[in-house]
Scaffold this motif. Structure first.
Motif: not given
Ligand SMILES: Nc1nc2c(ncn2[C@@H]2O[C@H](COP(=O)(O)OP(=O)(O)OP(=O)(O)O)[C@@H](O)[C@H]2O)c(=O)[nH]1
Ligand SMILES: [Mg+2]
Length: 380
Positions: A278-302
């Motif tokens: 799922e995450l890989a697909k999101i990245v692949r697809v947004i890179r079709k619009v902007d090949d430098t995206a995502p510019h940050n991948t934030l990991l939220v921890l509890d």
């Protein structure tokens, strides 16, 4: 400083555990001595350097991270017994008058107790050993008061945290795409709401994509945060493809000239392979619009998950190109020490900490304030 007292207040559980433990260690085997409180000498240069972090920024490429510290064979020691707190008069009395104070000689026994206390505060074995050996460097055999020990501990904690304390970098690239990942319930959606509000107040044009399309409630929750922050939330019908929503959201954010696009993701999928795909697909697809995206991948921890946060970082680094961390729920947990272990082990930037459920309960990460709040030191 107002925020410092708020932070200290919010980190009360972590700091009170450490504070009680330190008091107990000094009282156990310490003796009352005539004060004047000697001025703490300047710290020696750190004998064991913390991981080097490249300082060049902003950079679109995530910086290379240092290799994790080798595993320590020493088993996790059980938490030290923290004695029942005595009556307040008794405590005041046992600490002596203004002219006297409890001091204890820094020896192997005391170091071992300190190590156990730090491990019990979720600092992890490797980090606890490193911090205590740095504290002892050049001070072995000296008589230390609780306050001096707190100051030393705060210094060492701040030294570990300093290199990772970095706000979320803002790039000239527009829209800057921030993908937010993390396990179920870690605080992703809440953190996006808080960040959106802060960036909006700073004059940025923000768009949020409700990439957790699996639950209708998740989308509604994000819409509530978007309303609070005054930021549009792009949604898709329940069960639809999050990657295609992310694609639409980025296209629209570009068309509207947004500065920032934050993409929420689902924390709970059937298994790790699903999540990775799922995450890989999101990245692949947004890179079709902007090949430098995502510019940050934030990991939220509890923070309340304690040591488990370490394995979450390991897992998510395999699933996504994690560029920085946000630690939530530092209020109301005695496990704040895990942040020190994370900084020591991974060297990933810590952008912010969550200290409550309200919109302004997200603070930039300040290593000195954190160290003082964690150790229960009064900053004066
Ligand atoms: N006390 C406290 N609660 C927080 C903090 N951050 C988030 N929460 C709470 O934690 C719970 C989960 O937060 P969410 O933002 O829904 O977490 P999530 O990662 O989006 O969860 P999923 O969408 O289910 O994966 C909510 O009740 C939040 O109010 C914080 O810093 N402190
Ligand atoms: Mg969520």
């Amino acid at each position: 400083m107002a925020f410092f007292s708020k932070l200290k207040d919010k980190l009360f559980k972590s700091s009170s555990r450490l504070e009680q433990g330190l008091d107990a260690i000094v009282e156990d085997g310490g003796e009352e001595t005539a004060a004047p409180d000697p001025v703490l000498p300047e710290p020696e240069p750190a004998p064991q350097p913390v991981p080097e972090i490249p300082t060049t920024e902003p950079a679109l490429e995530p910086p290379e991270q240092p290799a994790p510290a080798p595993a320590d064979p020493k088993p996790i020691a059980p938490p030290p017994e923290i004695p029942e707190s005595k009556g307040i008069l008794n405590r005041l009395f046992s600490r002596g008058s203004a002219a006297t104070e409890m001091r204890r000689t820094l020896d192997d026994d005391m170091l071992e107790q300190l190590e156990e206390l730090l491990i019990a505060s979720d600092m992890g074995v490797d980090t606890a050993l490193r911090v205590t050996s740095n504290m002892a460097e050049g001070r072995f055999g000296r008589k230390l008061s609780t306050r001096e020990i707190k100051q030393l501990l705060a210094q060492e904690v701040a030294r570990v945290m300093e290199p990772v304390a970095r706000p979320l970098p803002i790039y000239p690239k527009r829209p800057q795409v921030v993908l937010v990942v993390g396990v179920n319930g870690s605080g992703k959606t809440t953190t996006i709401g808080k960040l959106a509000s802060q960036f909006k107040q700073a004059g940025k044009k923000v768009v949020i994509a409700a990439g957790d399309t699996f639950r209708a409630a998740a989308v509604e929750q994000l819409q509530v945060w978007g309303d609070r922050a005054g930021v549009p939330v792009l949604t898709a019908p329940e069960g639809s493809d999050p990657a295609s929503l992310a694609f639409d959201a980025l296209t629209r954010a570009q068309a509207e000239g947004a500065d920032l696009l934050m993409i929420d993701t689902a924390g709970r999928l059937q298994n790790r392979t699903d999540l990775m795909e799922e995450l890989a697909k999101i990245v692949r697809v947004i890179r079709k619009v902007d090949d430098t995206a995502p510019h940050n991948t934030l990991l939220v921890l509890d923070a309340t998950t304690g040591q488990n946060a370490l394995s979450q970082v390991e897992t998510f680094r395999k699933l996504a190109d994690v560029s920085g961390l946000i630690m939530t729920k530092l209020d109301g947990t005695a496990k704040g020490g895990v942040l020190v272990a994370l900084a020591d082990k991974f060297g990933l930037p810590i952008h912010a900490i969550g200290v409550g459920e309200q919109i302004d309960d997200l603070a930039p990460f300040d290593p000195d304030e954190f160290a003082a709040a964690l150790t229960g030191l009064d900053k004066g």
